[in-house]
Design a protein around this motif. Sequence first.
Motif, PDB file in Angstrom:
ATOM      1  N   ASN A  44       0.798  -1.239   0.000  1.00  0.00           N
ATOM      2  CA  ASN A  44       0.000   0.000   0.000  1.00  0.00           C
ATOM      3  C   ASN A  44       0.827   1.284   0.000  1.00  0.00           C
ATOM      4  O   ASN A  44       0.263   2.380   0.043  1.00  0.00           O
ATOM      5  CB  ASN A  44      -0.957   0.020   1.201  1.00  0.00           C
ATOM      6  CG  ASN A  44      -0.227   0.241   2.522  1.00  0.00           C
ATOM      7  OD1 ASN A  44       0.946  -0.090   2.660  1.00  0.00           O
ATOM      8  ND2 ASN A  44      -0.927   0.778   3.505  1.00  0.00           N
ATOM      9  N   SER A  83      -5.416   0.918   0.735  1.00  0.00           N
ATOM     10  CA  SER A  83      -6.102   0.365   1.908  1.00  0.00           C
ATOM     11  C   SER A  83      -5.709  -1.096   2.080  1.00  0.00           C
ATOM     12  O   SER A  83      -5.863  -1.899   1.155  1.00  0.00           O
ATOM     13  CB  SER A  83      -7.621   0.482   1.733  1.00  0.00           C
ATOM     14  OG  SER A  83      -8.293  -0.367   2.633  1.00  0.00           O
ATOM     15  N   GLU A  84      -5.195  -1.450   3.262  1.00  0.00           N
ATOM     16  CA  GLU A  84      -4.771  -2.827   3.488  1.00  0.00           C
ATOM     17  C   GLU A  84      -5.949  -3.796   3.481  1.00  0.00           C
ATOM     18  O   GLU A  84      -5.812  -4.946   3.046  1.00  0.00           O
ATOM     19  CB  GLU A  84      -3.993  -2.926   4.807  1.00  0.00           C
ATOM     20  CG  GLU A  84      -2.637  -2.247   4.741  1.00  0.00           C
ATOM     21  CD  GLU A  84      -1.819  -2.468   5.998  1.00  0.00           C
ATOM     22  OE1 GLU A  84      -1.792  -3.601   6.500  1.00  0.00           O
ATOM     23  OE2 GLU A  84      -1.209  -1.509   6.483  1.00  0.00           O
ATOM     24  N   SER A  85      -7.104  -3.352   3.953  1.00  0.00           N
ATOM     25  CA  SER A  85      -8.277  -4.221   3.938  1.00  0.00           C
ATOM     26  C   SER A  85      -8.659  -4.571   2.498  1.00  0.00           C
ATOM     27  O   SER A  85      -9.106  -5.686   2.200  1.00  0.00           O
ATOM     28  CB  SER A  85      -9.454  -3.570   4.664  1.00  0.00           C
ATOM     29  OG  SER A  85      -9.737  -2.298   4.113  1.00  0.00           O
ATOM     30  N   VAL A 101       0.431  -6.994   4.635  1.00  0.00           N
ATOM     31  CA  VAL A 101      -0.606  -6.376   5.473  1.00  0.00           C
ATOM     32  C   VAL A 101      -0.212  -6.417   6.945  1.00  0.00           C
ATOM     33  O   VAL A 101       0.653  -7.192   7.355  1.00  0.00           O
ATOM     34  CB  VAL A 101      -1.978  -7.073   5.302  1.00  0.00           C
ATOM     35  CG1 VAL A 101      -2.519  -6.872   3.897  1.00  0.00           C
ATOM     36  CG2 VAL A 101      -1.881  -8.552   5.623  1.00  0.00           C
ATOM     37  N   SER A 102      -0.880  -5.587   7.734  1.00  0.00           N
ATOM     38  CA  SER A 102      -0.612  -5.503   9.169  1.00  0.00           C
ATOM     39  C   SER A 102      -1.578  -6.390   9.954  1.00  0.00           C
ATOM     40  O   SER A 102      -2.657  -6.732   9.459  1.00  0.00           O
ATOM     41  CB  SER A 102      -0.742  -4.058   9.638  1.00  0.00           C
ATOM     42  OG  SER A 102      -2.074  -3.619   9.477  1.00  0.00           O
ATOM     43  N   PHE A 105      -5.380  -5.247  10.267  1.00  0.00           N
ATOM     44  CA  PHE A 105      -6.303  -5.490   9.162  1.00  0.00           C
ATOM     45  C   PHE A 105      -6.557  -6.982   8.962  1.00  0.00           C
ATOM     46  O   PHE A 105      -7.635  -7.378   8.542  1.00  0.00           O
ATOM     47  CB  PHE A 105      -5.765  -4.855   7.874  1.00  0.00           C
ATOM     48  CG  PHE A 105      -5.889  -3.361   7.874  1.00  0.00           C
ATOM     49  CD1 PHE A 105      -7.089  -2.747   7.562  1.00  0.00           C
ATOM     50  CD2 PHE A 105      -4.815  -2.559   8.216  1.00  0.00           C
ATOM     51  CE1 PHE A 105      -7.218  -1.365   7.578  1.00  0.00           C
ATOM     52  CE2 PHE A 105      -4.924  -1.182   8.231  1.00  0.00           C
ATOM     53  CZ  PHE A 105      -6.129  -0.573   7.913  1.00  0.00           C
ATOM     54  N   LYS A 108      -9.398  -8.492  11.086  1.00  0.00           N
ATOM     55  CA  LYS A 108     -10.760  -8.248  10.610  1.00  0.00           C
ATOM     56  C   LYS A 108     -11.288  -9.406   9.761  1.00  0.00           C
ATOM     57  O   LYS A 108     -12.472  -9.460   9.453  1.00  0.00           O
ATOM     58  CB  LYS A 108     -10.816  -6.945   9.806  1.00  0.00           C
ATOM     59  CG  LYS A 108     -10.557  -5.704  10.665  1.00  0.00           C
ATOM     60  CD  LYS A 108     -10.547  -4.443   9.825  1.00  0.00           C
ATOM     61  CE  LYS A 108     -10.233  -3.222  10.679  1.00  0.00           C
ATOM     62  NZ  LYS A 108     -10.144  -1.983   9.894  1.00  0.00           N
ATOM     63  N   THR A 109     -10.406 -10.325   9.373  1.00  0.00           N
ATOM     64  CA  THR A 109     -10.842 -11.491   8.611  1.00  0.00           C
ATOM     65  C   THR A 109     -11.419 -12.564   9.524  1.00  0.00           C
ATOM     66  O   THR A 109     -11.882 -13.601   9.056  1.00  0.00           O
ATOM     67  CB  THR A 109      -9.666 -12.102   7.824  1.00  0.00           C
ATOM     68  OG1 THR A 109      -8.670 -12.571   8.747  1.00  0.00           O
ATOM     69  CG2 THR A 109      -9.041 -11.093   6.882  1.00  0.00           C
ATOM     70  N   GLN A 186      -5.505   3.438  14.125  1.00  0.00           N
ATOM     71  CA  GLN A 186      -6.618   2.508  13.900  1.00  0.00           C
ATOM     72  C   GLN A 186      -7.764   2.880  14.842  1.00  0.00           C
ATOM     73  O   GLN A 186      -7.534   3.278  15.988  1.00  0.00           O
ATOM     74  CB  GLN A 186      -6.173   1.074  14.147  1.00  0.00           C
ATOM     75  CG  GLN A 186      -5.210   0.548  13.089  1.00  0.00           C
ATOM     76  CD  GLN A 186      -4.796  -0.885  13.345  1.00  0.00           C
ATOM     77  OE1 GLN A 186      -5.529  -1.671  13.927  1.00  0.00           O
ATOM     78  NE2 GLN A 186      -3.605  -1.239  12.893  1.00  0.00           N
ATOM     79  N   SER A 204      -9.929   8.163  12.162  1.00  0.00           N
ATOM     80  CA  SER A 204      -9.621   7.503  10.891  1.00  0.00           C
ATOM     81  C   SER A 204      -9.341   8.521   9.791  1.00  0.00           C
ATOM     82  O   SER A 204     -10.161   9.400   9.526  1.00  0.00           O
ATOM     83  CB  SER A 204     -10.795   6.608  10.480  1.00  0.00           C
ATOM     84  OG  SER A 204     -10.523   5.995   9.239  1.00  0.00           O
TER      85      SER A 204
END
Length: 342
Positions: A44, A83-85, A101-102, A105, A108-109, A186, A204
């Motif tokens: 990103n 956006s990493e998401s 990715v971090s 994020f 969130k999966t 975040q 955000s």
Amino acid sequence: MKKSLSMFCLLFMVIAAGLTGCSNSDKSAGASGDGKIKIVAAHNQTSPENPYQIGMKEFKKVAEEKSDGNIEVEVHAGTLGTSESELVEKLKLGAADVVLVSPGFMSKTGIKEIDLLALPYLFDSYDHWEKAVDGEVGDKMADIINKKSNNDFKLLGYWTAGVRHYYGKKPLHSVDDLKGMKLRTQTSGVVANYWEKTGAIPTSVAWGELYQALQQGVVDGAENAYPYFVQQNHHKTENGKYITETAHDYTTRFLLINGKKFDSYSDEQKKNVLAAAKAAVKKEREALYAQEEEYKQKAIDEGAKVNQIDREPFIELAKPLQDKTAKKIGMTDMLEKIREMK
């Protein structure tokens, strides 16, 4: 008779064409080992000097060299999304093959265990961080990611985005100085929970819009590592020129490949991809470690003010959050292992 023979010939040609198509499909997917495969790799960050880009270019170089050109890697620096998401979703759907990715994020999966590596003040040095991610803790996390994602995600290695510090419109001299400050960070998960405990207001703002948000006072400050915010000139803004070295996060980043895609590769292709990933891990870390001091000095030379702070009150604030989160996600044993490595 002639009509029957013609129909047979036509049927044979259709079947043969179908088999040829399957064969070509297998080769393009890498199943035969002889076919050429293309890997779309994305992160990103948009700066060509960023350690992410340096690491991805190394991945490309080694994969293509070791495969004698049978693996082609196409690197996207922010062009598939900042956006990493979004990158995580593209990896899952097959629009990207390798992404960075971090933990915030990734959690969130639905893989809640990942939150362990996002905890503030979990690590106190790069040596401590490397012991954890390159050892038993890292192996266990990689296994969890693969199993809980149903092989959508396979971990290729651990990168770092540096050690994160506060920067804002005023220096910090104590935790109390954060009260009421709108801090770009975040806005959910353990990271947001920690900053809320300090009295700050997690806010955000997209990474690409943060320079303007700092300049216009939309946020009072942010937190990140020197190479990232200095490359974006955040330290030159009114609300970014005071840097307090809180060192609240020795960051972990996941280099992921789509597990199902990886399984479709031949053994030789898998071997080359893994070798490229190993080289990229080494290169990215070396680049980041070198840039930490380089960009700190650049910030100072360009007018930023840097101050130190007693971190103990910040650390004490983090410990109950670490304990509570580890218990909630079933990672108390792993938390203790990490603490014992200090």
